[in-house]
Write an enzyme that holds these catalytic residues in place. Structure first.
Site, PDB file in Angstrom:
ATOM      1  CG  ASP A   1      -6.029  -7.499  -5.214  1.00  0.00           C
ATOM      2  OD1 ASP A   1      -6.413  -8.606  -4.837  1.00  0.00           O
ATOM      3  OD2 ASP A   1      -5.513  -6.666  -4.441  1.00  0.00           O
TER       4      ASP A   1
ATOM      5  CG  HIS B   1      -1.879  -1.082   1.333  1.00  0.00           C
ATOM      6  ND1 HIS B   1      -1.763  -2.094   2.245  1.00  0.00           N
ATOM      7  CD2 HIS B   1      -3.004  -1.338   0.633  1.00  0.00           C
ATOM      8  CE1 HIS B   1      -2.777  -2.943   2.115  1.00  0.00           C
ATOM      9  NE2 HIS B   1      -3.539  -2.504   1.134  1.00  0.00           N
TER      10      HIS B   1
HETATM   11  O1  PAF Z   1      -8.037  -4.097  -3.192  1.00  0.00           O
HETATM   12  C1  PAF Z   1      -8.669  -3.761  -2.161  1.00  0.00           C
HETATM   13  O2  PAF Z   1      -8.112  -3.587  -1.074  1.00  0.00           O
HETATM   14  C2  PAF Z   1     -10.173  -3.573  -2.258  1.00  0.00           C
HETATM   15  O3  PAF Z   1     -10.747  -4.508  -3.111  1.00  0.00           O
HETATM   16  C3  PAF Z   1     -10.587  -2.144  -2.652  1.00  0.00           C
HETATM   17  C4  PAF Z   1     -10.122  -1.803  -4.045  1.00  0.00           C
HETATM   18  C5  PAF Z   1      -9.990  -1.155  -1.662  1.00  0.00           C
HETATM   19  C6  PAF Z   1     -12.102  -2.008  -2.622  1.00  0.00           C
HETATM   20  O4  PAF Z   1     -12.621  -2.270  -1.356  1.00  0.00           O
END
Ligand code: PAF
Length: 279
Positions: A150, A37
């Site tokens: 993802d 992140h």
């Molecule tokens: O990837 C994630 O953490 C979640 O799917 C997101 C994009 C924040 C949506 O809740």
């Protein structure tokens, strides 16, 4: 860094930024933040004048109640990390704030959302699109940042943006791995030290499969991955698919695509881990 919990507060702060003509980046997250992140936030900080990070565990994207309950929630630590990364606003709303009434919208981006995660987690991408479209409406960012871990989510969000004509740029960012190869994930926090060691076999197998693929067919490469995970203690393969990175449809031969990607989902105990690799 400002921490806000309501859309009203968020929009008041954004109005002030917009009045100064500032470009706004959005990093949607579900919290339990890690260096993966942090890399998205730092990229947004470098490319925009202000960065909003949403921290919201979105209930509509969980098809497993147990998974939703067990999802780690660490807002205080998250805010420390966000402050260090240079975020401008942390937006941490309640469920009622995001969903004052049930969201009845249905998003369908077949065939992107009917394969892989879409097959094994029915409704998951509908929930992702519900919350991400709401966040786009609330923040109206110039750019939004998502991780390539993802991989399918990123493809579906790009398609949603294209079809709904959201006036923003989607920026996909590379997977961040531990030094030993494990892809960073908030779910890693749920692994015991023994499981953490076992989970390492996922990325090891993916890396080894890239070499193996050089002299073997798609079917042989799939078998190589399936057998390696089946032989690894503590792991249970849900799926491994070799797909075209744009359409996400399975390929039968390497010549079928210029952009082959291997997507994998593995249970390590109760913890569901995903990863992917380009060939
Ligand atoms: O990837 C994630 O953490 C979640 O799917 C997101 C994009 C924040 C949506 O809740």
């Amino acid at each position: 860094m400002e921490i806000v919990h309501t859309v009203r507060e968020l929009q008041a702060s954004l109005a002030a930024l917009r009045a100064q003509g500032k470009a706004v980046g959005l990093v949607p997250t579900m919290g339990a933040l890690h260096e993966g992140h942090a890399s998205l936030v730092k990229r947004s900080v470098a490319e925009n004048d202000a960065t909003v990070v949403s921290v919201f565990v979105n209930p509509t994207q969980f098809n497993d109640k147990n998974d939703l309950e067990k999802y780690p929630r660490t807002l205080d630590a998250d805010c420390v990390l966000l402050e260090q990364c240079g975020a401008t606003i942390a937006f941490a709303p309640s469920v009622e704030e995001v969903y004052p009434e049930p969201d009845m919208r249905q998003f369908s981006y077949a065939p992107l959302d009917t394969v892989m995660e879409g097959k094994y987690r029915p409704g998951h991408f509908n929930g992702v699109c519900q919350v991400v479209s709401k966040l786009f409406d609330m923040v109206k960012p110039d750019r939004a940042y998502f991780g390539e871990k993802d991989f399918q989510q990123l493809a579906i969000i790009r398609e949603m943006v294209r079809q709904m004509r959201f006036p923003l740029q989607i920026v996909g960012c590379p997977i961040v791995r531990e030094a030993d190869g494990l892809a960073l994930s908030s779910r890693n926090k749920r692994l015991s030290p023994e499981q953490r060691t076992q989970a390492l076999e996922i990325s090891r197998t993916l890396f080894a499969s890239v070499d193996y693929a050089k002299g073997h067919t798609v079917a042989e490469t799939c078998k190589f991955v399936e057998e390696a995970i089946a032989a690894a203690p503590g792991l249970r393969l849900e799926y491994f698919e070799l797909v075209d990175g744009n359409t996400l449809q399975s390929i039968a031969r390497w010549e079928d695509t210029a952009y082959p990607v291997g997507c994998i989902t593995v249970f390590c105990g109760e913890v569901r881990l995903i990863d992917n690799i380009k060939y």
